[in-house]
Design a protein around this motif. Structure first.
Motif, PDB file in Angstrom:
ATOM      1  N   LYS A 146       1.117  -3.204  56.574  1.00 16.00           N
ATOM      2  CA  LYS A 146       0.814  -3.899  57.972  1.00 16.00           C
ATOM      3  C   LYS A 146       2.052  -4.303  58.571  1.00 16.00           C
ATOM      4  O   LYS A 146       2.345  -4.179  59.697  1.00 16.00           O
ATOM      5  CB  LYS A 146      -0.064  -5.030  57.613  1.00 16.00           C
ATOM      6  CG  LYS A 146      -1.303  -4.707  56.987  1.00 16.00           C
ATOM      7  CD  LYS A 146      -2.211  -6.194  56.404  1.00 16.00           C
ATOM      8  CE  LYS A 146      -1.400  -7.049  55.658  1.00 16.00           C
ATOM      9  NZ  LYS A 146      -1.438  -6.309  54.264  1.00 16.00           N
ATOM     10  N   SER A 147       2.926  -4.736  57.845  1.00 17.66           N
ATOM     11  CA  SER A 147       4.235  -5.229  58.430  1.00 17.66           C
ATOM     12  C   SER A 147       5.156  -3.939  58.933  1.00 17.66           C
ATOM     13  O   SER A 147       5.520  -4.218  59.995  1.00 17.66           O
ATOM     14  CB  SER A 147       4.840  -6.377  57.576  1.00 17.66           C
ATOM     15  OG  SER A 147       4.170  -7.152  57.098  1.00 17.66           O
ATOM     16  N   THR A 148       5.112  -3.042  57.919  1.00 20.75           N
ATOM     17  CA  THR A 148       5.668  -1.732  58.503  1.00 20.75           C
ATOM     18  C   THR A 148       5.157  -0.934  59.867  1.00 20.75           C
ATOM     19  O   THR A 148       5.979  -0.897  60.473  1.00 20.75           O
ATOM     20  CB  THR A 148       5.679  -0.832  57.500  1.00 20.75           C
ATOM     21  OG1 THR A 148       6.019  -1.172  56.160  1.00 20.75           O
ATOM     22  CG2 THR A 148       6.331   0.451  57.484  1.00 20.75           C
ATOM     23  N   SER A 193       9.223  -8.190  61.040  1.00 13.29           N
ATOM     24  CA  SER A 193       8.523  -8.743  59.920  1.00 13.29           C
ATOM     25  C   SER A 193       9.144  -8.278  58.682  1.00 13.29           C
ATOM     26  O   SER A 193       9.422  -7.032  58.573  1.00 13.29           O
ATOM     27  CB  SER A 193       7.143  -8.542  60.009  1.00 13.29           C
ATOM     28  OG  SER A 193       6.263  -9.189  59.284  1.00 13.29           O
ATOM     29  N   ILE A 194       9.373  -8.938  57.576  1.00 16.21           N
ATOM     30  CA  ILE A 194       9.773  -8.419  56.568  1.00 16.21           C
ATOM     31  C   ILE A 194       8.781  -7.615  55.709  1.00 16.21           C
ATOM     32  O   ILE A 194       7.860  -7.784  55.652  1.00 16.21           O
ATOM     33  CB  ILE A 194      10.335  -9.578  55.422  1.00 16.21           C
ATOM     34  CG1 ILE A 194       9.314 -10.645  54.915  1.00 16.21           C
ATOM     35  CG2 ILE A 194      11.571 -10.100  56.349  1.00 16.21           C
ATOM     36  CD1 ILE A 194       9.800 -11.362  53.965  1.00 16.21           C
ATOM     37  N   VAL A 195       9.475  -6.830  54.885  1.00 17.86           N
ATOM     38  CA  VAL A 195       8.728  -5.681  54.275  1.00 17.86           C
ATOM     39  C   VAL A 195       9.298  -5.615  52.913  1.00 17.86           C
ATOM     40  O   VAL A 195      10.765  -5.463  52.606  1.00 17.86           O
ATOM     41  CB  VAL A 195       9.104  -4.285  54.952  1.00 17.86           C
ATOM     42  CG1 VAL A 195       8.272  -2.990  54.014  1.00 17.86           C
ATOM     43  CG2 VAL A 195       8.186  -4.224  56.313  1.00 17.86           C
ATOM     44  N   THR A 235       4.060  -9.924  50.452  1.00 20.77           N
ATOM     45  CA  THR A 235       5.300 -10.200  51.000  1.00 20.77           C
ATOM     46  C   THR A 235       5.202 -11.052  52.273  1.00 20.77           C
ATOM     47  O   THR A 235       6.007 -12.335  52.484  1.00 20.77           O
ATOM     48  CB  THR A 235       5.947  -8.830  51.475  1.00 20.77           C
ATOM     49  OG1 THR A 235       6.238  -8.065  50.408  1.00 20.77           O
ATOM     50  CG2 THR A 235       7.130  -9.157  52.234  1.00 20.77           C
ATOM     51  N   THR A 236       4.317 -10.804  53.182  1.00 21.06           N
ATOM     52  CA  THR A 236       3.978 -11.741  54.079  1.00 21.06           C
ATOM     53  C   THR A 236       3.379 -13.083  53.821  1.00 21.06           C
ATOM     54  O   THR A 236       2.188 -12.727  53.259  1.00 21.06           O
ATOM     55  CB  THR A 236       3.324 -10.769  55.339  1.00 21.06           C
ATOM     56  OG1 THR A 236       4.034  -9.643  55.601  1.00 21.06           O
ATOM     57  CG2 THR A 236       3.379 -11.536  56.754  1.00 21.06           C
ATOM     58  N   ARG A 237       3.808 -13.914  54.319  1.00 28.34           N
ATOM     59  CA  ARG A 237       2.979 -15.312  54.039  1.00 28.34           C
ATOM     60  C   ARG A 237       2.477 -16.105  55.180  1.00 28.34           C
ATOM     61  O   ARG A 237       1.710 -16.768  55.095  1.00 28.34           O
ATOM     62  CB  ARG A 237       3.916 -16.364  53.218  1.00 28.34           C
ATOM     63  CG  ARG A 237       4.180 -15.817  51.942  1.00 28.34           C
ATOM     64  CD  ARG A 237       5.175 -17.032  51.212  1.00 28.34           C
ATOM     65  NE  ARG A 237       5.421 -16.633  49.842  1.00 28.34           N
ATOM     66  CZ  ARG A 237       6.607 -16.965  49.243  1.00 28.34           C
ATOM     67  NH1 ARG A 237       7.279 -17.785  49.830  1.00 28.34           N
ATOM     68  NH2 ARG A 237       6.623 -16.643  48.087  1.00 28.34           N
ATOM     69  N   VAL A 276      -0.432  -9.673  65.854  1.00 27.84           N
ATOM     70  CA  VAL A 276      -0.383 -10.821  64.898  1.00 27.84           C
ATOM     71  C   VAL A 276      -0.442  -9.751  63.441  1.00 27.84           C
ATOM     72  O   VAL A 276      -1.412  -9.583  62.968  1.00 27.84           O
ATOM     73  CB  VAL A 276      -1.833 -11.602  65.096  1.00 27.84           C
ATOM     74  CG1 VAL A 276      -1.523 -12.774  64.022  1.00 27.84           C
ATOM     75  CG2 VAL A 276      -1.941 -12.149  66.176  1.00 27.84           C
ATOM     76  N   ASP A 277       0.928 -10.001  62.804  1.00 29.45           N
ATOM     77  CA  ASP A 277       0.872  -9.293  61.356  1.00 29.45           C
ATOM     78  C   ASP A 277       0.434 -10.479  60.515  1.00 29.45           C
ATOM     79  O   ASP A 277       0.807 -11.699  60.647  1.00 29.45           O
ATOM     80  CB  ASP A 277       2.335  -9.087  61.360  1.00 29.45           C
ATOM     81  CG  ASP A 277       2.574  -8.553  59.524  1.00 29.45           C
ATOM     82  OD1 ASP A 277       1.526  -7.883  59.083  1.00 29.45           O
ATOM     83  OD2 ASP A 277       3.615  -8.605  59.122  1.00 29.45           O
ATOM     84  N   THR A 278      -0.403 -10.203  59.621  1.00 33.24           N
ATOM     85  CA  THR A 278      -0.956 -11.386  58.886  1.00 33.24           C
ATOM     86  C   THR A 278      -0.813 -10.913  57.013  1.00 33.24           C
ATOM     87  O   THR A 278      -0.509  -9.734  56.820  1.00 33.24           O
ATOM     88  CB  THR A 278      -2.549 -11.214  58.891  1.00 33.24           C
ATOM     89  OG1 THR A 278      -2.928 -10.185  58.389  1.00 33.24           O
ATOM     90  CG2 THR A 278      -2.872 -11.329  60.223  1.00 33.24           C
TER      91      THR A 278
HETATM   92 MG    MG Z   1       3.555  -7.720  55.346  1.00 35.01          MG
END
Ligand code: MG
Ligand code: GTP
Length: 296
Positions: free
Chosen positions: A17-19, A30-32, A38-40, A57-59
């Motif tokens: 998702k973040s990628t 957004s970190i990967v 990974t994502t909080r 919105v990255d979740t």
């Molecule tokens: Mg993520």
């Protein structure tokens, strides 16, 4: 006609998702990492072009929470589904669905916004498996569009963006055109440091890490002096993070500093202290202090 709207990207942990969000933004916000969860937090980024503005919105990846931090993460996902124009449900092509995906799809049935099914990582899966996955998922929930992509190498992501714009309603510019995220600089800095820890440390240590910015100041030469606490859960974890002769800590700080310098465009002097806070992931006060705030 100017179009605008909110697009939430949801799915299991580690599906990419973040990628995808970084790819669509053309910038890493957004970190990967190869680790799940990974994502909080929900990370909002803003893509503005001549005739549209999308707020992505990255979740956090959806999972069964095992502690209060996990509950915060899942609350963030359900919050992201309120008042969005489009939900992108991302999965990978495994041919069949695990219980995680099935659960998310049940939740998705209740959502009224437009829905896209995105199957990611097609660079590493066989075309037949992709087709099977599309069929299995497509039978469970009705999607407005179905798109196989590779977020990593950008395959079909242009097409995906075009389709998103097609489905956006006419609307105003919600954010100034030069704004790319509503996240604070401090937050992005802490995330960069957490990403390096996630990537460099092994076993269960990285999941119990949080990063707290103690101070961040610029001197007369514009150099940033950043002091951070890296919080972990056990004394044994502290030993692993610091490493033999402090080498691991040095490595994390060096990689992080390089990225932070790129982000801030100035020299950075980064100092990291490792602190143990037992069970912080279940401590409401510590969670709040670390920025994992449950509103309502
Ligand atoms: Mg993520
Ligand atoms: N081969 C391949 N790997 C990918 C692709 N997209 C993402 N990845 C990798 O998958 C891993 C997870 O990516 P993330 O973007 O952090 O996944 P996420 O869904 O945001 O994960 P959480 O934040 O934990 O929910 C990383 O190692 C990525 O490099 C892709 O299209 N192909």
């Amino acid at each position: 006609m100017f179009k605008s709207g909110y697009v939430a990207i949801i799915g299991r942990p580690n599906v990419g998702k973040s990628t995808l969000m970084n790819n669509l933004m053309g910038e890493k916000l957004s970190i990967v990492s190869p680790r799940p969860q990974t994502t909080r937090n929900n990370i909002q980024t803003i893509l503005t072009k001549k005739d549209f503005q999308i707020i992505f919105v990255d979740t956090p990846g959806m999972h069964k929470p095992k502690h209060k931090l996990g509950e915060f993460m899942m609350k963030s996902v359900s919050d992201s589904l309120k008042d969005v124009d489009l939900v992108v449900f991302m999965t990978t092509a495994d041919g069949e669905l695990g219980p995680g995906d099935k659960h998310i799809l049940e939740d998705l049935k209740k959502v009224n916004s437009k829905k896209f099914l995105v199957v990611n990582k097609i660079d590493e899966t066989k075309a037949e498996t992709v087709a099977e996955t599309l069929q299995v998922v497509g039978e469970l929930v009705e999607f407005d569009e179905i798109i196989p992509i590779s977020a990593l190498n950008g395959k079909n992501t242009d097409k995906l963006l075009e389709l998103m714009v097609d489905y956006l309603p006419e609307g105003p510019m919600y954010y100034p055109e030069d704004m790319i995220t509503d996240a604070q600089e401090r937050f992005i800095v802490s995330e960069i440091i957490r990403e390096k820890a996630l990537r460099l440390l092994s076993q269960e240590v990285p999941h119990g890490i949080a990063v707290e910015i103690v101070s961040m100041k610029q001197d007369k030469k514009n150099t940033y002096h950043i002091d951070v606490n890296m919080i972990c859960e056990k004394d044994s974890h502290k030993g692993i993070i610091v490493g033999k002769g402090g080498l691991m800590m040095k490595k994390i700080a060096t990689y992080a500093r390089e990225d932070i310098e790129k982000l801030l465009g100035e020299k950075v002097d980064l100092k990291v202290w490792v602190k143990v806070r037992k069970e912080w992931r279940d401590n409401p006060n510590l969670l709040r202090e670390l920025g994992y705030k449950m509103n309502k």
